[in-house]
Enzyme design. Sequence first.
Site, PDB file in Angstrom:
ATOM      1  N   GLY A 182     -69.206   9.259  39.056  1.00  0.00           N
ATOM      2  CA  GLY A 182     -68.794   8.005  39.697  1.00  0.00           C
ATOM      3  C   GLY A 182     -69.856   7.448  40.623  1.00  0.00           C
ATOM      4  N   ARG A 183     -70.781   8.302  41.008  1.00  0.00           N
ATOM      5  CA  ARG A 183     -71.849   7.840  41.903  1.00  0.00           C
ATOM      6  C   ARG A 183     -73.139   8.623  41.710  1.00  0.00           C
ATOM      7  NH1 ARG A 183     -70.171  10.244  47.773  1.00  0.00           N
ATOM      8  NH2 ARG A 183     -69.043  12.064  47.019  1.00  0.00           N
ATOM      9  N   GLY A 228     -69.358   4.038  44.757  1.00  0.00           N
ATOM     10  CA  GLY A 228     -70.590   4.528  44.132  1.00  0.00           C
ATOM     11  C   GLY A 228     -71.634   5.004  45.134  1.00  0.00           C
ATOM     12  N   ARG A 253     -81.171  14.958  43.181  1.00  0.00           N
ATOM     13  CA  ARG A 253     -80.945  16.388  42.974  1.00  0.00           C
ATOM     14  C   ARG A 253     -81.416  16.792  41.588  1.00  0.00           C
ATOM     15  NH1 ARG A 253     -74.271  16.720  43.078  1.00  0.00           N
ATOM     16  NH2 ARG A 253     -73.928  15.433  41.252  1.00  0.00           N
ATOM     17  N   ARG A 265     -70.636  20.412  33.598  1.00  0.00           N
ATOM     18  CA  ARG A 265     -69.529  20.999  34.367  1.00  0.00           C
ATOM     19  C   ARG A 265     -68.452  21.474  33.398  1.00  0.00           C
ATOM     20  NH1 ARG A 265     -69.664  17.698  39.298  1.00  0.00           N
ATOM     21  NH2 ARG A 265     -71.691  16.656  39.264  1.00  0.00           N
ATOM     22  N   ASP A 324     -64.037  20.053  37.842  1.00  0.00           N
ATOM     23  CA  ASP A 324     -65.163  19.128  37.659  1.00  0.00           C
ATOM     24  C   ASP A 324     -66.303  19.451  38.623  1.00  0.00           C
ATOM     25  OD1 ASP A 324     -63.011  18.107  39.430  1.00  0.00           O
ATOM     26  OD2 ASP A 324     -64.483  16.577  39.938  1.00  0.00           O
ATOM     27  N   ASN A 325     -66.069  20.384  39.539  1.00  0.00           N
ATOM     28  CA  ASN A 325     -67.137  20.794  40.457  1.00  0.00           C
ATOM     29  C   ASN A 325     -67.642  22.194  40.134  1.00  0.00           C
ATOM     30  OD1 ASN A 325     -67.003  18.376  41.833  1.00  0.00           O
ATOM     31  ND2 ASN A 325     -65.578  19.131  43.376  1.00  0.00           N
TER      32      ASN A 325
HETATM   33  P1  AMP Z   1     -65.699  14.989  44.179  1.00  0.00           P
HETATM   34  O1  AMP Z   1     -64.381  15.403  44.739  1.00  0.00           O
HETATM   35  O2  AMP Z   1     -66.701  14.545  45.213  1.00  0.00           O
HETATM   36  O3  AMP Z   1     -66.270  16.003  43.256  1.00  0.00           O
HETATM   37  O4  AMP Z   1     -65.430  13.671  43.311  1.00  0.00           O
HETATM   38  C1  AMP Z   1     -64.432  13.583  42.331  1.00  0.00           C
HETATM   39  C2  AMP Z   1     -64.684  12.378  41.461  1.00  0.00           C
HETATM   40  O5  AMP Z   1     -64.713  11.175  42.234  1.00  0.00           O
HETATM   41  C3  AMP Z   1     -65.977  12.409  40.693  1.00  0.00           C
HETATM   42  O6  AMP Z   1     -65.762  11.805  39.466  1.00  0.00           O
HETATM   43  C4  AMP Z   1     -66.909  11.574  41.560  1.00  0.00           C
HETATM   44  O7  AMP Z   1     -67.948  11.001  40.823  1.00  0.00           O
HETATM   45  C5  AMP Z   1     -65.952  10.515  42.066  1.00  0.00           C
HETATM   46  N1  AMP Z   1     -66.378   9.953  43.356  1.00  0.00           N
HETATM   47  C6  AMP Z   1     -66.354  10.565  44.565  1.00  0.00           C
HETATM   48  N2  AMP Z   1     -66.779   9.731  45.525  1.00  0.00           N
HETATM   49  C7  AMP Z   1     -67.074   8.552  44.924  1.00  0.00           C
HETATM   50  C8  AMP Z   1     -67.554   7.286  45.387  1.00  0.00           C
HETATM   51  N3  AMP Z   1     -67.825   7.058  46.671  1.00  0.00           N
HETATM   52  N4  AMP Z   1     -67.732   6.319  44.464  1.00  0.00           N
HETATM   53  C9  AMP Z   1     -67.466   6.532  43.179  1.00  0.00           C
HETATM   54  N5  AMP Z   1     -66.999   7.682  42.680  1.00  0.00           N
HETATM   55  C10 AMP Z   1     -66.812   8.691  43.534  1.00  0.00           C
HETATM   56 MG    MG Z   2     -67.634  16.326  42.172  1.00  0.00          MG
END
Ligand code: AMP
Ligand code: MG
Length: 529
Positions: free
Chosen positions: A103-104, A136, A186, A193, A267-268
């Site tokens: 997502g970003r 994003g 990175r 994943r 997903d992490n």
């Molecule tokens: P995370 O919990 O950080 O692993 O994020 C879970 C999901 O949300 C993943 O698909 C990320 O890419 C998306 N995501 C988290 N923060 C953002 C953001 N600020 N903008 C867009 N997508 C995000």
């Molecule tokens: Mg993530």
Amino acid sequence: MSFDPLELPASQPCDVPVLDWTHRLTQLGPSFFTPLQPTPVAAPRWAARNDALRTELGWPAELFDDDHLQAFAGNALMVGSQPLATVYSGHQFGQWAGQLGDGRAIWLGEAQSAQGPQEIQLKGAGRTPYSRGGDGRAVLRSSIREYLCSEAMHGLCIPTTRALSLVASPEPVRRETMESAAVVARVAPSFLRFGHFEHFSAQGDTDSLRTLADHAITHHLPECQERAALWQGNVYAALLDEVQERTARLLVQWQAVGFCHGVMNTDNMSLLGLTIDYGPFQFMDGFDPGHICNHSDHQGRYAYGRQPNVAYWNLYCLAQALAPLIDDHDMTLQVLEGYKSLFPRFLGDAMRTKLGLTGTLAPESEREADWTLVEDLMQILASERTDYTLFWRRFSEAVAAGKTCMDRHASLAMTDPEFPVTASEAWQSMDDLFIDRARWQAWLARYAKRTDPAQWPDMGIQMLRTNPKFVLRNHLAEMAIRQAQAGDFSEIETLYNLLKSPFDEHPGFEAYAALPPDWAAQLEISCSS
Ligand code: AMP
Ligand code: MG
């Protein structure tokens, strides 16, 4: 909100070709990703450049010149880069979350390096079709934490994605409060994943699932070919087996150093067994198996002591995703059993090493007795909330000082507790960590009985190479963040230099290895990043 990558302002190319690109991921085809441009940010500034990593990878110094500042901000494209965002799904906090995706994080490509091909991503470089409601972006605060922790983990010899650069921008980003933006570059051999596999499996798209698994095996985990011999030639069972073993090793290293990830959603979880997606992570201060580092984790699903079981749960999700390829239910379950025996075995070895008790070939009875010693120690640490990092470091120093020194300290302390015990400072500082000193002394007597006193100095030296002096405690990151938010990035550099060699003494920087200040307990780290 609709999304059209073509609406984004086109980036200007950075026209000096410095990297030799390969891009094997793009061979997967369009159902795996969306090509797109990063979204430019205003007035980028270098906040950190990881020259050590650049050199390790054999990438030229020009990569960090000011032309490339624009590329690492997402404002320009390096020649040969093919930016895209990949699609994945996943389980979040125990629930199927459906489609997620980058997502970003924007994938710039895969480049040759002295360490083999490496993929590069810009985290925080703008919206993608997978951003859902998100902007994003990543804030400077969380980006500093990711940059420093990636390199801290690498310094601790824990598998991780690496951080190549950190670019700050004054562009405002709304979180709980208004913050400013940053972009982290990175690097990893692959950012695949568990969720990438769950995505195609959930869609019933077995062809794409197989394409993805074959890609992973061919390019990133070729050892699965040989491992298939253990599984009647089933290379997909071997893939799951390889991942469960890597995950077991990773979790052992996290537990041994007191690292809490905080958001162990599927997903992490990296297919390669790397630590990925640094969010509300924490190196524990006082030891507490129930410690929850993520203030959004109300149920404590990802508490420190639960991490090993969560990893198993996540492997189970990966196993379900790979089931159509493995095509043998019993074999799949048998592969997963591997984690249940490997994790405790590896953890036992790691904890014995922390105690200076080496020898992975030790007989089972000795391992069991040592594990009792470890468990009893952990109970003492838990009931006293002893600082985890300080305990191990001071104990290593004390053992290195020798048993004679300990005995002398003990007899002095018995006759006159006020006696200035200069020769046994190391042992005194051990005692200082405990309220119930008698309980600690009783454990220590068992440890002394278990070991050969003549070996202590050598064991201690080994322990000092195993138990770090410096970890990225929350308050240390916080100090670097506050200074950076005021425009001064120097604390990032200071921390980076300590954390990349965390077993060294670094004279003059003792304060960075000390107990956290009282205000550290008030720090609240949530998922918001
Ligand atoms: P995370 O919990 O950080 O692993 O994020 C879970 C999901 O949300 C993943 O698909 C990320 O890419 C998306 N995501 C988290 N923060 C953002 C953001 N600020 N903008 C867009 N997508 C995000
Ligand atoms: Mg993530």
